[in-house]
Motif scaffolding. Structure first.
Motif, short mmCIF file in Angstrom:
data_model
loop_
_atom_site.label_atom_id
_atom_site.label_comp_id
_atom_site.label_asym_id
_atom_site.label_seq_id
_atom_site.Cartn_x
_atom_site.Cartn_y
_atom_site.Cartn_z
N ALA A 142 0.82 -1.22 0.00
CA ALA A 142 0.00 0.00 0.00
C ALA A 142 0.85 1.26 0.00
O ALA A 142 0.28 2.37 0.04
N LYS A 143 2.16 1.11 -0.04
CA LYS A 143 3.07 2.27 -0.05
C LYS A 143 2.87 3.15 1.18
O LYS A 143 2.77 4.38 1.10
N ILE A 144 2.80 2.48 2.33
CA ILE A 144 2.66 3.17 3.62
C ILE A 144 4.02 3.18 4.30
O ILE A 144 4.64 2.12 4.48
N THR A 145 4.47 4.34 4.72
CA THR A 145 5.79 4.45 5.37
C THR A 145 5.69 4.61 6.88
O THR A 145 6.64 4.34 7.60
N ASP A 146 4.54 5.05 7.37
CA ASP A 146 4.36 5.30 8.80
C ASP A 146 3.61 4.13 9.44
O ASP A 146 2.46 3.86 9.10
N GLU A 147 4.27 3.43 10.40
CA GLU A 147 3.63 2.27 11.02
C GLU A 147 2.40 2.66 11.83
O GLU A 147 1.54 1.81 12.10
N ASN A 148 2.31 3.90 12.23
CA ASN A 148 1.14 4.33 12.99
C ASN A 148 -0.15 4.25 12.16
O ASN A 148 -1.24 4.16 12.71
N VAL A 149 0.00 4.28 10.84
CA VAL A 149 -1.18 4.16 9.99
C VAL A 149 -1.85 2.80 10.23
O VAL A 149 -3.08 2.71 10.34
N ILE A 150 -1.04 1.73 10.34
CA ILE A 150 -1.60 0.41 10.62
C ILE A 150 -2.12 0.33 12.05
O ILE A 150 -3.20 -0.20 12.31
N LYS A 151 -1.37 0.89 12.98
CA LYS A 151 -1.80 0.89 14.38
C LYS A 151 -3.15 1.59 14.54
O LYS A 151 -4.00 1.15 15.31
N ASN A 152 -3.35 2.66 13.77
CA ASN A 152 -4.57 3.47 13.93
C ASN A 152 -5.82 2.80 13.38
O ASN A 152 -6.93 3.29 13.62
N ILE A 153 -5.66 1.71 12.61
CA ILE A 153 -6.87 1.03 12.12
C ILE A 153 -7.23 -0.17 13.00
O ILE A 153 -8.21 -0.87 12.72
N MET A 154 -6.44 -0.42 14.06
CA MET A 154 -6.78 -1.51 14.97
C MET A 154 -8.18 -1.27 15.54
O MET A 154 -8.52 -0.12 15.84
N PRO A 155 -9.02 -2.31 15.67
CA PRO A 155 -8.74 -3.74 15.58
C PRO A 155 -9.05 -4.37 14.22
O PRO A 155 -9.37 -5.56 14.15
N ILE A 156 -9.01 -3.58 13.14
CA ILE A 156 -9.19 -4.17 11.81
C ILE A 156 -7.85 -4.73 11.34
O ILE A 156 -6.84 -4.02 11.35
N HIS A 157 -7.86 -5.97 10.97
CA HIS A 157 -6.65 -6.61 10.48
C HIS A 157 -6.20 -5.90 9.20
O HIS A 157 -7.02 -5.58 8.33
N PRO A 158 -4.90 -5.62 9.02
CA PRO A 158 -4.44 -4.91 7.82
C PRO A 158 -4.79 -5.63 6.52
O PRO A 158 -5.06 -4.97 5.51
N MET A 159 -4.80 -6.98 6.54
CA MET A 159 -5.20 -7.71 5.32
C MET A 159 -6.69 -7.48 5.03
O MET A 159 -7.09 -7.35 3.88
N ALA A 160 -7.49 -7.41 6.09
CA ALA A 160 -8.93 -7.14 5.91
C ALA A 160 -9.14 -5.72 5.40
O ALA A 160 -10.02 -5.47 4.56
N ALA A 161 -8.31 -4.79 5.87
CA ALA A 161 -8.43 -3.40 5.40
C ALA A 161 -8.09 -3.31 3.92
O ALA A 161 -8.71 -2.54 3.17
N MET A 162 -7.09 -4.07 3.48
CA MET A 162 -6.75 -4.10 2.05
C MET A 162 -7.93 -4.58 1.22
O MET A 162 -8.26 -4.02 0.17
N ILE A 163 -8.56 -5.64 1.70
CA ILE A 163 -9.71 -6.22 0.98
C ILE A 163 -10.91 -5.29 1.02
O ILE A 163 -11.66 -5.17 0.05
N LEU A 164 -11.09 -4.62 2.16
CA LEU A 164 -12.29 -3.81 2.40
C LEU A 164 -12.53 -2.80 1.29
O LEU A 164 -13.65 -2.67 0.77
N LYS A 165 -11.50 -2.08 0.89
CA LYS A 165 -11.68 -1.07 -0.15
C LYS A 165 -12.13 -1.70 -1.47
O LYS A 165 -13.03 -1.21 -2.14
N HIS A 166 -11.50 -2.81 -1.83
CA HIS A 166 -11.77 -3.40 -3.15
C HIS A 166 -13.13 -4.09 -3.20
O HIS A 166 -13.82 -4.01 -4.22
N ILE A 167 -13.54 -4.73 -2.13
CA ILE A 167 -14.84 -5.40 -2.16
C ILE A 167 -15.97 -4.37 -2.12
O ILE A 167 -17.02 -4.56 -2.72
#
Length: 959
Positions: A361-386
């Motif tokens: 996803a070309k994300i450089t800041d790890e806080n971006v992933i931390k801030n979407i908790m408790p959504i799993h990052p793989m689920a977040a990737m899928i979420l946009k496309h579905i």
């Protein structure tokens, strides 16, 4: 269990968070300050600044795919241009992305433009803009409302609506309009019956689209130039407002895509208005879907329009999607510290999947992933496309976050799950319920649904097997939709392991073995994807794709427009009222449908088919734009021929089946064929989905779209917006031919319009009572004359429709009586059918009974063409009416007796002992006397010596 064990304790969704921005959300107070200033939004602000600064002579066009947030961006743009300086600065200062040197420079320039004067007008949705005249009115009205809202003293020259009110108020004009409103065409079009009612409606702050459309049509047809308006007048009005108020006018029109679909042949007038940005301070900012989905790039008018704009596309790349997800929810103030610790723990359990997602996803800041908790990052990737796989905004990723029903979406998850649970993260499989739901749920695109549908064949799997299978199927479907360009979303063993990383139940380890077990059970297969890697896929589709493609090719090549019409039952698309069905529909209640291939044949059949009281009409459909264009040319050429002047052609060709919908239809039908025989349940479901594409999706597009009606009144065709306005036009056609018909009287019931009880209904009219199919119908059609004798010559009622018909009918009957002494029921019915539109139905049987009630007793009698005769009664007259309306019997007659005839019959009956009931005509009475004379058994010459010569001569003739 403690409340702290659930995620709801730590954070909540903002009550004011609106997943979808539309006019309703804005009216309900949707916030704008939460609009995240991502790169595309900042680029939009720069483009608008250049527009306002005169660097470019073009307006800005905002476009983007479903669910990208373009409406939110347009709303925020509007507020930034409207709000006071301190509010704008507060928004700017709350986002680091705007607090750069470049951002501060942009803010200073925008505030400078605001200081010099900006008036913002806005509007939402354009599906009801059927004509350019309506577009002009809407632009005017919106600008006028903004002037009033912003307290500008100068409101400009009068608007179109105000011009109509002023025209009505001028001396003599109210009387002219009142006369015109009595014409059948306008009487059926306007719900208002007088100029005063129109004026009152226009003065109220209500929606007047339909009324103004009707006024425009009336003004155009009747030559009332004072109520017309064109692009030059609008331009002059806008320039006047801008110059006198010393402002730049920015008009933002969201959901503007439909305008181009409906008015694609009027782009010349549109671009004339838009060109104002070159000569005046007026800027028009449309917000649409991606422009290549609106009008073909080959269209020359479209290319001219495009030159008037700089385009800003609002996209949703993965990195922005993650930030927007995080932006949607924030920790509660009292739980921030505890949540920071927990989110760190959750995030630390996702080391490998987090790194993989950040890289993709070309994300450089790890806080971006931390801030979407408790959504799993793989689920977040899928979420946009579905979410983007839905044909509309009904299931966006923002809806997933806000949804509060019992469907298992994000809100359900945080209510029922906590950090100490076995499944502490919202994983890919948990997207299933919201986005796929129950079998048959519509909206999800075919390419994804066709994969997910295979899950239904395995209902008895263990819970952990269900989770893994759902995850693999979702990943397979998204990978297929994206064309395999995102390696992380392929359901490989490694990626499946990423998807369940951090799940403390043990599924993070066992998921790979479960996938292998599903393969061994024949549920999944492994497909090579290169570089010695394999991806799992549904076994039911594996290896059979070639067969499915063959089915698709065959169906697409053989599918005709007629097939689609039949599948969608499109002959009923207008939802005709019972009254219109009586006049225009076939025996099934549908309009006759035509396609390009059968149009000429059906028109020839129709012109040669006698249809008393019916209006010959067809409705035309096309599968695609190319067919629609050819078909339109054929219709116009055909309607030039007077042989077809009695046929009305209703064209739905401006709403052809889109390429996308046809593709879905073909794919569902192909899957139906694929499953046929080995899984009939799936076969039936896919066939039903294919039909729903036509019966629901295309049907709705047609119903809400633009129609063109070709008739002898307008051979070039006249446009109507939506099925409701078409029905009004059809009503006008009936009233133009039969101005005194009763079909559309308020209160006429559906049962009354049926032909189910003609005799009983006729008798009700004769004896002046109501029951059965015509109960209380006198109130709808005969209320003013029900209890008035000789109503047709009464001063207060003689001009009513029923009185006009009665006077005409009396002339017909009395003329026939004077010439023949009788009148046939067929002559009466034919006269009423041809001149007044009488039809075989309960209501017209009832009215005809009422019209003829004076002939239901002595001195009138019944006779028929076979010599039968008897006294006239209400029952016999009702039977005559019903039989003739249904064309069931030979000619029957109402016979009139004069006083002399009556005396003759009475004397003859007494003298010869003949039943008075048999004496209904001189001819019949002569035959009865002849029979009596023969009973004497004596020759006639015996009377010669006892009768005078004149009497004997008469008796000799009778004998």
């Amino acid at each position: 269990m403690s409340e702290t064990n659930k995620y709801r304790y730590y954070f909540d969704i903002d009550e004011n968070y609106f997943p979808c921005i539309d006019d309703t959300a804005i009216d309900d107070g949707a916030p704008w300050k939460n609009t995240y200033p991502h790169e595309d939004f900042i680029e939009l602000l720069k483009s608008v600044e250049r527009m306002l600064g005169g660097t470019t002579k073009r307006s800005v066009w905002i476009h983007g795919a479903y669910g990208t947030g373009k409406s939110q961006c347009a709303y925020a743009l509007r507020k930034l241009l409207e709000e006071p300086e301190d509010v704008v600065k507060a928004y700017w200062n709350s986002y680091p992305e705007l607090n750069t040197s470049e951002g501060k420079d942009l803010l200073a320039k925008l505030l400078g433009h605001k200081d010099r004067g900006i008036l913002v007008a806005n509007r939402y949705a354009s599906g009801d803009i059927n004509t350019m005249r309506e577009f002009f009115r809407c632009v005017q009205d919106s600008i006028k409302q903004s002037l009033e809202r912003s307290n500008y003293e100068y409101k400009g020259l009068e608007t179109l609506k105000e011009a109509v009110i002023k025209w009505i108020d001028e001396e003599g004009h109210e009387e002219i309009l009142n006369i015109l409103l009595k014409k059948p065409e306008w009487k059926s079009s306007f719900s208002q019956s007088s100029a005063a009612e129109i004026r009152d409606k226009l003065k109220k702050n209500e929606k007047v689209t339909e009324l103004m459309n009707n006024i425009s049509r009336l003004a155009s047809k009747e030559g009332l130039t004072g109520m017309t308006f064109d692009s030059d007048q609008l331009k002059a009005w806008i320039k006047d407002v801008a110059e006198k108020n010393k402002v730049k006018i920015v008009f933002i029109w969201d959901e503007f895509s439909d305008f181009f679909k409906i008015n694609k042949n009027s782009l010349g007038e549109f671009q004339k208005v838009i060109s104002l940005c070159e000569e005046s301070s007026f800027f028009f900012i449309p917000v649409t879907h991606q422009t290549d989905s609106i009008i073909s790039s080959d269209d020359k008018s479209w290319s001219v329009v495009r030159q008037r704009f700089n385009f800003c596309e609002i996209k949703l790349p993965d990195n922005i999607a993650f930030k927007l997800i995080a932006h949607a929810f924030n920790p509660k103030p009292a739980a921030i510290d505890a949540w920071n610790i927990l989110s760190d723990d959750l995030n630390s359990s996702l080391h490998t999947s987090r790194q993989a997602v950040m890289k993709e996803a070309k994300i450089t800041d790890e806080n971006v992933i931390k801030n979407i908790m408790p959504i799993h990052p793989m689920a977040a990737m899928i979420l946009k496309h579905i979410a983007s796989a839905f044909q509309s905004n009904q299931r966006s990723m923002f809806d997933f976050i806000k949804y509060t029903s019992d469907v298992k979406a994000f809100q359900w998850f945080i209510e029922n799950t906590g950090p100490e649970d076995d499944y502490p993260l919202l994983t890919i499989d948990m997207l299933w319920d919201f986005f796929y739901g129950k079998p048959g749920q519509s909206g999800l695109s075919y390419d994804i649904r066709s994969v997910l549908d295979t899950y239904q064949q395995y209902p008895n799997l263990r819970d952990d097997f269900q989770r893994v299978l759902k995850t693999i199927l979702i990943m397979q479907a998204i990978d297929k939709r994206l064309g395999g360009v995102v390696p992380l979303l392929k359901p490989t063993e490694k990626n499946i392991s990423y998807a369940f990383e951090g799940i403390s139940s043990g599924l993070d380890v066992s998921c790979k073995n479960i996938a292998k077990s599903l393969k061994e059970k024949g549920i999944l297969v492994l497909n090579p994807i290169g570089n010695n890697e394999y991806a799992y896929g549904a076994a039911v589709l594996a290896g059979d794709q070639a067969k499915i493609e063959e089915y698709k090719k065959s169906i697409a090549s053989k599918c005709t427009t007629s097939t689609l019409i039949d599948d969608g039952n499109l002959g009923s698309v207008l939802n005709l009222t019972p009254a219109l069905k009586l006049r225009f529909a076939d025996n099934n209640g549908n309009l006759i449908t035509v396609t390009y291939s059968d149009f000429t044949r059906k028109m020839n059949e129709l012109k040669n088919t006698p249809l008393p009281y019916k209006f010959k009409s067809v409705i035309a459909f096309a599968k695609d734009e190319e067919e629609a264009n050819s078909f339109t040319d054929l219709i116009k050429e055909t309607m030039k021929n007077d042989d077809y002047s009695e046929i009305t052609v209703i064209s739905a060709l401006l709403s052809p089946l889109s390429e996308d919908l046809f593709k879905q239809y073909v794919e569902y039908e192909a899957m139906s064929k694929y499953y046929m025989g080995n899984n009939n349940t799936s076969a039936t479901e896919n066939h039903n989905r294919a039909k729903m594409i036509i019966q629901q999706n295309w049907r709705n597009v047609i119903y809400q779209g633009t129609f063109v009606i070709y008739s002898k009144l307008c051979k070039e065709g006249e446009r109507y917006s939506g099925a409701t306005s078409v029905c009004q036009a059809l009503q006008t056609i009936v009233r133009n031919k039969y101005p005194h018909c009763f079909d559309f009287n308020r209160g006429v019931s559906e049962n009354a319009l049926k032909p189910s009880q003609p005799k009983a209904s006729a008798k009700c009219g004769i004896i002046r009572t109501t029951s059965g199919a015509v109960v209380n119908q006198e109130r709808a059609v005969l209320n003013e004359v029900w209890n008035i004798d000789q109503y047709w010559i009464n001063e207060s009622t003689k001009n009513l429709s029923v009185s006009i018909i009665k006077k005409d009918l009396e002339n017909l009957i009395q003329n026939s009586f004077s010439q023949e002494g009788q009148i046939s029921m067929s002559r009466i019915v034919n006269h009423l059918e041809n001149n007044y539109g009488f039809v075989c139905s309960n209501i017209y049987s009832f009215i005809l009974g009422f019209l003829l009630k004076d002939y239901s007793d002595n001195p009138y009698r019944f006779a028929d063409s076979e010599g039968s005769h008897e006294n006239m009664t209400a029952d016999k007259l009702a039977e005559m009416i019903a039989n003739e309306l249904q064309r069931k019997a030979n000619d029957t007659y109402i016979v009139r007796m004069t006083q002399e005839e009556k005396a003759f019959y009475e004397l003859t009956s007494k003298a010869w002992s003949i039943d008075i009931e048999h004496c209904v005509s001189v001819k019949q009475t002569m035959l009865d006397v002849q029979m009596k004379m023969r009973e004497f058994g004596l020759p006639v010459w015996c009377l010669e010596d006892v009768c005078d010569s004149s009497t004997y001569d008469i008796i000799k003739k009778i004998h």
